[in-house]
Design a protein around this motif. Sequence first.
Motif, mmCIF file in Angstrom:
data_model
loop_
_atom_site.group_PDB
_atom_site.id
_atom_site.type_symbol
_atom_site.label_atom_id
_atom_site.label_comp_id
_atom_site.label_asym_id
_atom_site.label_seq_id
_atom_site.Cartn_x
_atom_site.Cartn_y
_atom_site.Cartn_z
ATOM 1 N N LEU A 38 0.824 -1.206 0.000
ATOM 2 C CA LEU A 38 0.000 0.000 0.000
ATOM 3 C C LEU A 38 0.858 1.257 0.000
ATOM 4 O O LEU A 38 0.541 2.241 -0.683
ATOM 5 C CB LEU A 38 -0.934 -0.005 1.210
ATOM 6 N N VAL A 39 1.947 1.230 0.756
ATOM 7 C CA VAL A 39 2.843 2.388 0.805
ATOM 8 C C VAL A 39 3.449 2.659 -0.563
ATOM 9 O O VAL A 39 3.448 3.794 -1.062
ATOM 10 C CB VAL A 39 3.957 2.172 1.854
ATOM 11 N N VAL A 40 3.964 1.602 -1.188
ATOM 12 C CA VAL A 40 4.604 1.751 -2.505
ATOM 13 C C VAL A 40 3.567 2.167 -3.554
ATOM 14 O O VAL A 40 3.828 3.046 -4.391
ATOM 15 C CB VAL A 40 5.295 0.437 -2.925
ATOM 16 N N ALA A 41 2.395 1.555 -3.522
ATOM 17 C CA ALA A 41 1.357 1.873 -4.505
ATOM 18 C C ALA A 41 0.892 3.316 -4.367
ATOM 19 O O ALA A 41 0.742 4.031 -5.374
ATOM 20 C CB ALA A 41 0.169 0.917 -4.339
ATOM 21 N N CYS A 42 0.665 3.754 -3.130
ATOM 22 C CA CYS A 42 0.236 5.143 -2.914
ATOM 23 C C CYS A 42 1.336 6.126 -3.320
ATOM 24 O O CYS A 42 1.050 7.209 -3.842
ATOM 25 C CB CYS A 42 -0.159 5.351 -1.452
ATOM 26 N N ALA A 43 2.594 5.736 -3.066
ATOM 27 C CA ALA A 43 3.710 6.591 -3.474
ATOM 28 C C ALA A 43 3.744 6.720 -4.994
ATOM 29 O O ALA A 43 3.967 7.812 -5.535
ATOM 30 C CB ALA A 43 5.027 6.010 -2.964
ATOM 31 N N TRP A 44 3.490 5.604 -5.696
ATOM 32 C CA TRP A 44 3.474 5.638 -7.160
ATOM 33 C C TRP A 44 2.337 6.508 -7.677
ATOM 34 O O TRP A 44 2.514 7.268 -8.639
ATOM 35 C CB TRP A 44 3.385 4.229 -7.719
ATOM 36 N N LEU A 45 1.179 6.412 -7.045
ATOM 37 C CA LEU A 45 0.061 7.266 -7.431
ATOM 38 C C LEU A 45 0.419 8.734 -7.225
ATOM 39 O O LEU A 45 0.058 9.596 -8.041
ATOM 40 C CB LEU A 45 -1.186 6.904 -6.612
ATOM 41 N N GLY A 46 1.127 9.016 -6.143
ATOM 42 C CA GLY A 46 1.563 10.387 -5.895
ATOM 43 C C GLY A 46 2.558 10.868 -6.937
ATOM 44 O O GLY A 46 2.492 12.019 -7.386
ATOM 45 N N VAL A 47 3.476 9.997 -7.318
ATOM 46 C CA VAL A 47 4.464 10.344 -8.350
ATOM 47 C C VAL A 47 3.766 10.632 -9.670
ATOM 48 O O VAL A 47 4.099 11.609 -10.364
ATOM 49 C CB VAL A 47 5.494 9.205 -8.514
ATOM 50 N N LEU A 48 2.809 9.795 -10.029
ATOM 51 C CA LEU A 48 2.064 10.009 -11.277
ATOM 52 C C LEU A 48 1.338 11.350 -11.257
ATOM 53 O O LEU A 48 1.360 12.089 -12.253
ATOM 54 C CB LEU A 48 1.051 8.879 -11.486
ATOM 55 N N LEU A 51 3.971 14.177 -11.636
ATOM 56 C CA LEU A 51 4.494 14.248 -13.001
ATOM 57 C C LEU A 51 3.455 14.809 -13.967
ATOM 58 O O LEU A 51 3.780 15.581 -14.874
ATOM 59 C CB LEU A 51 4.962 12.866 -13.462
ATOM 60 N N ALA A 52 2.192 14.415 -13.761
ATOM 61 C CA ALA A 52 1.128 14.941 -14.617
ATOM 62 C C ALA A 52 0.958 16.439 -14.393
ATOM 63 O O ALA A 52 0.753 17.205 -15.342
ATOM 64 C CB ALA A 52 -0.184 14.209 -14.321
ATOM 65 N N GLY A 55 3.437 18.345 -16.206
ATOM 66 C CA GLY A 55 3.354 18.221 -17.657
ATOM 67 C C GLY A 55 4.365 17.286 -18.274
ATOM 68 O O GLY A 55 4.621 17.367 -19.481
ATOM 69 N N VAL A 56 4.937 16.390 -17.455
ATOM 70 C CA VAL A 56 5.967 15.479 -17.954
ATOM 71 C C VAL A 56 5.427 14.562 -19.047
ATOM 72 O O VAL A 56 6.144 14.210 -19.988
ATOM 73 C CB VAL A 56 6.550 14.644 -16.793
ATOM 74 N N PHE A 57 4.165 14.171 -18.945
ATOM 75 C CA PHE A 57 3.598 13.216 -19.898
ATOM 76 C C PHE A 57 3.040 13.873 -21.157
ATOM 77 O O PHE A 57 2.571 13.175 -22.057
ATOM 78 C CB PHE A 57 2.479 12.413 -19.229
ATOM 79 N N ASP A 58 3.081 15.192 -21.220
ATOM 80 C CA ASP A 58 2.432 15.892 -22.333
ATOM 81 C C ASP A 58 2.986 15.507 -23.695
ATOM 82 O O ASP A 58 2.270 15.559 -24.697
ATOM 83 C CB ASP A 58 2.564 17.413 -22.145
ATOM 84 N N GLN A 59 4.256 15.141 -23.742
ATOM 85 C CA GLN A 59 4.876 14.792 -25.018
ATOM 86 C C GLN A 59 4.960 13.289 -25.233
ATOM 87 O O GLN A 59 5.618 12.823 -26.160
ATOM 88 C CB GLN A 59 6.286 15.393 -25.086
ATOM 89 N N VAL A 179 -6.787 14.781 -22.028
ATOM 90 C CA VAL A 179 -7.364 14.659 -20.684
ATOM 91 C C VAL A 179 -6.761 13.482 -19.913
ATOM 92 O O VAL A 179 -6.612 13.531 -18.686
ATOM 93 C CB VAL A 179 -8.903 14.522 -20.760
ATOM 94 N N ILE A 180 -6.384 12.409 -20.617
ATOM 95 C CA ILE A 180 -5.815 11.235 -19.959
ATOM 96 C C ILE A 180 -4.442 11.543 -19.369
ATOM 97 O O ILE A 180 -3.965 10.834 -18.484
ATOM 98 C CB ILE A 180 -5.720 10.053 -20.952
ATOM 99 N N LEU A 181 -3.816 12.607 -19.820
ATOM 100 C CA LEU A 181 -2.490 12.982 -19.333
ATOM 101 C C LEU A 181 -2.551 13.895 -18.119
ATOM 102 O O LEU A 181 -1.525 14.307 -17.600
ATOM 103 C CB LEU A 181 -1.697 13.667 -20.447
ATOM 104 N N THR A 182 -3.761 14.224 -17.682
ATOM 105 C CA THR A 182 -3.928 15.116 -16.532
ATOM 106 C C THR A 182 -4.380 14.316 -15.311
ATOM 107 O O THR A 182 -4.817 13.170 -15.421
ATOM 108 C CB THR A 182 -4.970 16.208 -16.845
ATOM 109 N N TRP A 183 -4.277 14.956 -14.123
ATOM 110 C CA TRP A 183 -4.752 14.298 -12.909
ATOM 111 C C TRP A 183 -6.255 14.486 -12.805
ATOM 112 O O TRP A 183 -6.765 15.556 -13.123
ATOM 113 C CB TRP A 183 -4.073 14.921 -11.682
#
Length: 212
Positions: A38-48, A51-52, A55-59, A179-183
């Motif tokens: 849960l800690v790792v998964a929540c951390a990954w969700l936070g990172v995503l 990054l969103a 604007g890291v995923f925009d390109q 829209v899929i690239l945004t939070w």
Amino acid sequence: MDAGIPLVVGFVLVVVATLGFAASAVRAASPRARAPFLVVACAWLGVLALLAWRGVFDQLPPPAAGVPLLTLIILAQIVPGARRFCDRLPIPTLTYLHVVRSGVEFCLFGLAMAHLLSSDLTFAGSNYDIVVGFTAPMFGNLAFPGGRPARGPLIIWNLVALGFLVHVVAQVASAQPHVILTWPWIWLPGFVVPIVAGAHLITLRRLIAQKR
């Protein structure tokens, strides 16, 4: 145009449900692994989310957000210790997990109604993934007589469902809806899709190995 708070809340609940199913499977395999997961998964969700926001995923095509997690899941099927852990994940839970795909499809349809997504990417177009979400409870309830999986039906269902998922991902990669690239929508390709795909891969590997 804004997606609206109810739609955003609905999608966040879908993500929470996905996390819950995955955590339940992990807990069944090893109770002590649930908290770290849960800690790792929540951390990954936070990172995503971060990054969103930056604007890291925009390109990048949307599916790129899920590459790290999916790669980790695939590697877990190769590394002996991790593979043994995956072998303890309950197949019924990995099957029930796919019910979240119904929620995803209704959220995508909501985005289409808000003119933030092409209707071609929803069940109003050529996205058939909602069928998987609706049939997941049936296979979760009926495909395990006596606690043993009915290998044939489950293998076929997982292959078809995985095919639907690949089809949708390819469509999204081609259309590249912003829209899929945004939070919070980045959590779909970055978390939900890899978890769903991973459930298919783990289940298929185990069922095919048992059949052999």
